[in-house]
Design a protein around this motif. Sequence first.
Motif, PDB file in Angstrom:
ATOM      1  N   ILE A 279       0.825  -1.199   0.000  1.00 32.43           N
ATOM      2  CA  ILE A 279       0.000   0.000   0.000  1.00 32.43           C
ATOM      3  C   ILE A 279       0.862   1.251   0.000  1.00 32.43           C
ATOM      4  CG2 ILE A 279      -1.953  -1.114   1.106  1.00 32.43           C
ATOM      5  CD1 ILE A 279      -1.145   0.184   3.713  1.00 32.43           C
ATOM      6  N   LEU A 280       2.054   1.146   0.566  1.00 29.17           N
ATOM      7  CA  LEU A 280       2.951   2.299   0.533  1.00 29.17           C
ATOM      8  C   LEU A 280       3.435   2.587  -0.877  1.00 29.17           C
ATOM      9  CD1 LEU A 280       5.149   1.807   3.705  1.00 29.17           C
ATOM     10  CD2 LEU A 280       3.748   3.799   3.177  1.00 29.17           C
ATOM     11  N   THR A 281       3.603   1.541  -1.675  1.00 31.29           N
ATOM     12  CA  THR A 281       4.227   1.718  -2.973  1.00 31.29           C
ATOM     13  C   THR A 281       3.233   1.844  -4.116  1.00 31.29           C
ATOM     14  OG1 THR A 281       4.447  -0.680  -3.184  1.00 31.29           O
ATOM     15  CG2 THR A 281       6.320   0.524  -2.294  1.00 31.29           C
ATOM     16  N   ILE A 282       1.940   1.638  -3.879  1.00 36.70           N
ATOM     17  CA  ILE A 282       0.961   1.828  -4.939  1.00 36.70           C
ATOM     18  C   ILE A 282       0.959   3.301  -5.330  1.00 36.70           C
ATOM     19  CG2 ILE A 282      -1.485   1.831  -5.512  1.00 36.70           C
ATOM     20  CD1 ILE A 282      -1.825  -0.592  -3.787  1.00 36.70           C
ATOM     21  N   SER A 283       1.314   3.589  -6.561  1.00 35.83           N
ATOM     22  CA  SER A 283       1.346   4.952  -7.092  1.00 35.83           C
ATOM     23  C   SER A 283       2.298   5.856  -6.319  1.00 35.83           C
ATOM     24  CB  SER A 283      -0.056   5.575  -7.094  1.00 35.83           C
ATOM     25  OG  SER A 283      -0.925   4.824  -7.909  1.00 35.83           O
ATOM     26  N   ARG A 284       3.269   5.286  -5.627  1.00 36.68           N
ATOM     27  CA  ARG A 284       4.244   6.096  -4.899  1.00 36.68           C
ATOM     28  C   ARG A 284       5.660   5.626  -5.222  1.00 36.68           C
ATOM     29  NH1 ARG A 284       0.116   5.665  -0.801  1.00 36.68           N
ATOM     30  NH2 ARG A 284      -0.743   7.714  -0.409  1.00 36.68           N
ATOM     31  N   ARG A 285       6.597   6.531  -5.018  1.00 40.52           N
ATOM     32  CA  ARG A 285       8.016   6.219  -5.232  1.00 40.52           C
ATOM     33  C   ARG A 285       8.792   6.521  -3.952  1.00 40.52           C
ATOM     34  NH1 ARG A 285       9.145   6.425 -10.953  1.00 40.52           N
ATOM     35  NH2 ARG A 285       7.446   7.388 -12.120  1.00 40.52           N
ATOM     36  N   MET A 286       9.818   5.717  -3.709  1.00 42.46           N
ATOM     37  CA  MET A 286      10.721   6.052  -2.626  1.00 42.46           C
ATOM     38  C   MET A 286      11.572   7.245  -3.064  1.00 42.46           C
ATOM     39  SD  MET A 286      13.371   3.624  -0.507  1.00 42.46           S
ATOM     40  CE  MET A 286      12.137   2.944   0.595  1.00 42.46           C
ATOM     41  N   CYS A 287      11.858   8.136  -2.118  1.00 43.82           N
ATOM     42  CA  CYS A 287      12.646   9.318  -2.452  1.00 43.82           C
ATOM     43  C   CYS A 287      13.708   9.565  -1.386  1.00 43.82           C
ATOM     44  CB  CYS A 287      11.753  10.552  -2.577  1.00 43.82           C
ATOM     45  SG  CYS A 287      11.201  11.224  -0.997  1.00 43.82           S
ATOM     46  N   LEU A 288      14.659  10.394  -1.741  1.00 42.76           N
ATOM     47  CA  LEU A 288      15.685  10.865  -0.817  1.00 42.76           C
ATOM     48  C   LEU A 288      15.678  12.379  -0.905  1.00 42.76           C
ATOM     49  CD1 LEU A 288      17.839   9.595   1.068  1.00 42.76           C
ATOM     50  CD2 LEU A 288      19.503  10.011  -0.750  1.00 42.76           C
ATOM     51  N   THR A 289      15.669  13.065   0.239  1.00 39.59           N
ATOM     52  CA  THR A 289      15.631  14.524   0.240  1.00 39.59           C
ATOM     53  C   THR A 289      17.044  15.098   0.267  1.00 39.59           C
ATOM     54  OG1 THR A 289      15.606  14.807   2.635  1.00 39.59           O
ATOM     55  CG2 THR A 289      13.492  14.368   1.547  1.00 39.59           C
ATOM     56  N   SER A 290      17.138  16.395   0.094  1.00 43.03           N
ATOM     57  CA  SER A 290      18.441  17.068   0.071  1.00 43.03           C
ATOM     58  C   SER A 290      19.190  16.897   1.382  1.00 43.03           C
ATOM     59  CB  SER A 290      18.249  18.564  -0.223  1.00 43.03           C
ATOM     60  OG  SER A 290      17.662  18.764  -1.488  1.00 43.03           O
ATOM     61  N   SER A 291      18.462  16.766   2.477  1.00 45.64           N
ATOM     62  CA  SER A 291      19.108  16.598   3.779  1.00 45.64           C
ATOM     63  C   SER A 291      19.289  15.137   4.155  1.00 45.64           C
ATOM     64  CB  SER A 291      18.298  17.320   4.857  1.00 45.64           C
ATOM     65  OG  SER A 291      16.985  16.806   4.916  1.00 45.64           O
ATOM     66  N   GLY A 292      19.000  14.213   3.212  1.00 46.22           N
ATOM     67  CA  GLY A 292      19.241  12.798   3.450  1.00 46.22           C
ATOM     68  C   GLY A 292      18.096  12.033   4.067  1.00 46.22           C
ATOM     69  N   ARG A 293      16.897  12.629   4.116  1.00 45.88           N
ATOM     70  CA  ARG A 293      15.756  11.914   4.676  1.00 45.88           C
ATOM     71  C   ARG A 293      15.183  10.960   3.635  1.00 45.88           C
ATOM     72  NH1 ARG A 293      14.800  17.318   6.462  1.00 45.88           N
ATOM     73  NH2 ARG A 293      14.904  17.513   8.736  1.00 45.88           N
ATOM     74  N   LEU A 294      14.690   9.818   4.114  1.00 48.78           N
ATOM     75  CA  LEU A 294      14.098   8.803   3.256  1.00 48.78           C
ATOM     76  C   LEU A 294      12.587   8.936   3.321  1.00 48.78           C
ATOM     77  CD1 LEU A 294      15.386   6.440   1.641  1.00 48.78           C
ATOM     78  CD2 LEU A 294      14.881   4.974   3.599  1.00 48.78           C
ATOM     79  N   GLY A 295      11.887   8.669   2.224  1.00 44.61           N
ATOM     80  CA  GLY A 295      10.438   8.772   2.266  1.00 44.61           C
ATOM     81  C   GLY A 295       9.754   8.228   1.038  1.00 44.61           C
ATOM     82  N   PHE A 296       8.416   8.440   0.979  1.00 47.63           N
ATOM     83  CA  PHE A 296       7.598   8.046  -0.157  1.00 47.63           C
ATOM     84  C   PHE A 296       6.830   9.263  -0.648  1.00 47.63           C
ATOM     85  CE2 PHE A 296       8.258   3.941   1.843  1.00 47.63           C
ATOM     86  CZ  PHE A 296       8.464   3.124   0.746  1.00 47.63           C
ATOM     87  N   THR A 297       6.876   9.510  -1.941  1.00 49.49           N
ATOM     88  CA  THR A 297       6.189  10.652  -2.541  1.00 49.49           C
ATOM     89  C   THR A 297       5.268  10.161  -3.664  1.00 49.49           C
ATOM     90  OG1 THR A 297       8.014  10.985  -4.098  1.00 49.49           O
ATOM     91  CG2 THR A 297       8.089  12.231  -2.037  1.00 49.49           C
ATOM     92  N   PRO A 298       4.326  11.013  -4.117  1.00 45.89           N
ATOM     93  CA  PRO A 298       3.439  10.609  -5.218  1.00 45.89           C
ATOM     94  C   PRO A 298       4.218  10.215  -6.465  1.00 45.89           C
ATOM     95  CG  PRO A 298       2.585  12.564  -4.156  1.00 45.89           C
ATOM     96  CD  PRO A 298       3.940  12.328  -3.571  1.00 45.89           C
ATOM     97  N   GLU A 299       3.596   9.398  -7.304  1.00 45.10           N
ATOM     98  CA  GLU A 299       4.290   8.803  -8.445  1.00 45.10           C
ATOM     99  C   GLU A 299       4.828   9.840  -9.425  1.00 45.10           C
ATOM    100  OE1 GLU A 299       1.450   7.589 -11.921  1.00 45.10           O
ATOM    101  OE2 GLU A 299       0.721   6.599 -10.116  1.00 45.10           O
ATOM    102  N   ARG A 300       4.214  11.026  -9.512  1.00 44.78           N
ATOM    103  CA  ARG A 300       4.679  12.029 -10.462  1.00 44.78           C
ATOM    104  C   ARG A 300       5.511  13.126  -9.812  1.00 44.78           C
ATOM    105  NH1 ARG A 300      -0.236  12.515 -14.955  1.00 44.78           N
ATOM    106  NH2 ARG A 300      -0.548  10.279 -15.164  1.00 44.78           N
ATOM    107  N   SER A 301       6.071  12.827  -8.652  1.00 46.73           N
ATOM    108  CA  SER A 301       6.999  13.766  -8.025  1.00 46.73           C
ATOM    109  C   SER A 301       8.242  13.907  -8.887  1.00 46.73           C
ATOM    110  CB  SER A 301       7.400  13.270  -6.629  1.00 46.73           C
ATOM    111  OG  SER A 301       6.273  13.142  -5.799  1.00 46.73           O
ATOM    112  N   GLN A 302       8.925  15.038  -8.730  1.00 52.30           N
ATOM    113  CA  GLN A 302      10.144  15.303  -9.477  1.00 52.30           C
ATOM    114  C   GLN A 302      11.235  15.794  -8.542  1.00 52.30           C
ATOM    115  OE1 GLN A 302       9.230  18.250 -12.438  1.00 52.30           O
ATOM    116  NE2 GLN A 302       7.692  16.983 -13.485  1.00 52.30           N
ATOM    117  N   CYS A 303      12.484  15.629  -8.958  1.00 52.71           N
ATOM    118  CA  CYS A 303      13.583  16.220  -8.218  1.00 52.71           C
ATOM    119  C   CYS A 303      13.406  17.731  -8.228  1.00 52.71           C
ATOM    120  CB  CYS A 303      14.925  15.832  -8.840  1.00 52.71           C
ATOM    121  SG  CYS A 303      15.314  14.084  -8.662  1.00 52.71           S
ATOM    122  N   GLY A 304      13.607  18.360  -7.088  1.00 53.34           N
ATOM    123  CA  GLY A 304      13.391  19.795  -6.965  1.00 53.34           C
ATOM    124  C   GLY A 304      12.074  20.147  -6.324  1.00 53.34           C
TER     125      GLY A 304
END
Length: 588
Positions: free
Chosen positions: A506-531
């Motif tokens: 359920i976490l990964t349905i239409s979501r992507r794992m991401c890494l933030t500029s400060s090194g935090r790990l997370g899940f964002t919507p599927e059409r998220s972009q860097c920046g």
Amino acid sequence: MEVPLIPALSLPPFDYTPLQPREIRLLRLEQGEFPYLTVSYEVAHLDKNPDFIALSYCWGDPTPTFRILLAGSLFGVTESLHQFLRRAIELGYSNSRLWIDAICIDQNNIQERGHQVKLMKEVYSNAQLVVIWLGEEAENSDMAFELIKAVQPLLATDRPPRSEAILQESQVTEPGSMQWQALGKLFWRPWFSRLWIIQEVVLSRHAEMLAGSRSCQWDVATSFADGVNQHDLYRCIMSHEELAAIQTATRSYVGPGWQTLRTTSITRKDLAQGITRKAGITLYNYGNQKATDPRDKIFGILGLVNADQRLTMEPNYSIHVEEVYTEATKEISSTENTLTLIMDLAGIGWYRALNQLPSWTPDFSVAPQQRPLQLDNNRSASGSSKLQLLFGTDNTLQIKGLLIDAVSRIGPLYEDSTFPTLSFWHWYLQTTRDFWKRGENDESFWKALCGFSPCSQEGKDTIDNFEGYWEQYCSATPGWNERTRTSRREIPGFNVDKAKSFTLRILTISRRMCLTSSGRLGFTPERSQCGDIIAIAFGERYPFVIRPLAGMAGHPRRYHLVGVCKIEGLMDGEATEMGLSTTNIVLV
């Protein structure tokens, strides 16, 4: 005998006489002479409590391909409705007055249509009986009804979950049998996917399903569905070959009928007990239901909301769907004092069919593609702060909050809709392993996999041994050391026995794992972009992603909402202690 639409120049077309407030039209069926079925009608006032039967059915193709004689004039009806009218005469419904929306409402009169839709709650709650027309007998639907009636008494007794005695006591319940497969096909019929049927059934005094000449009481069917759910008997619907391939059935696999039976049963009980039904969660719960007119995704749930939570907006088919959705979102967010509906369902991070909507307005015409994170009420990313929102006349939404971080890396999207298997684990861990530093951040990685919280208590485990899959993967993958395999046991509150494999899905349905500029790990919507920027709104439980737009001289910077997210270290009010300046975030 079905009589197709044919010219009949000697008869005039039917012309509606205007209704007065709170009046409805009621029909009577007559045998008539070949080739037309004959129907008469009368006008009744709801305040006088008229006796009648209301029809709930699926229009199917809205093109009128058959004719009837309505009050001596020609009137076109759909194939589905014509089939019901023929059956209704055979089954004795000609002795009762009928309310059928396609005939009783002037569908070409927008003003009357809106007025009558406002009365539909009373129509279906006052009807002596609601007849659910599923269509003619087909694909052994008679067997399906027989199965429901035979097994429901066994499921209604007090038995332990997954009771094998239920299967042994019935002569028709062998998993994968013809009867169970007929039931599965019945629950794929189009009626179960319609939005309006929810209100029509939930508000009814009594309802019965009808397929051809066979019938089944709705309460018996919902009791049967509750029992199937309690005893985990979805697997009975699949053949032995399917069982071998999938192991466990789910409601989504076996058809929308299961979900409709279960949700309507729960909603009926809630309304009877006076349990609050808010518009926001009601919209989500029935978001998968279909409506021919997309405006009905809002109008069709108005009767299901408690009086003190009801929207002031009324059905109005003269305004555009975008305006209906936007005004509903404003009213729900303001009256419920929450951005939950917006954050969970809106945003350009998900597929949207209506591109003219503000980014903060959900596209209700599209079924939700993601599980709402906001259902987890234990989160408070904004700490104890209070929500501050302002809707602008230019369809902007201004909220006070904090701009915290930015997306620096985006993982792949897992598009396979099947349930997790070892191959899923292999794909997922291989594609995300470089998002964490082995030996230094493995606890964060495990928390990410489990939603940054002790594993969810929701739902049933779709794979019996969550830990077994992890161990199989680690054993087969060089480089995953012992600490990696055991670190999850060191996380406070983490219980392997409660680790649900579906949590990862359920976490990964239409979501992507991401890494933030400060090194935090997370899940964002599927059409998220860097920046994209990670932000928090005061008074809300989850962070969200926004995308900066080109600035306009003399105006605050504006953003598109991308969608809600989960970010490590921002889930429990930590951002409010970082000393960041409050920002007016303007969404367009």
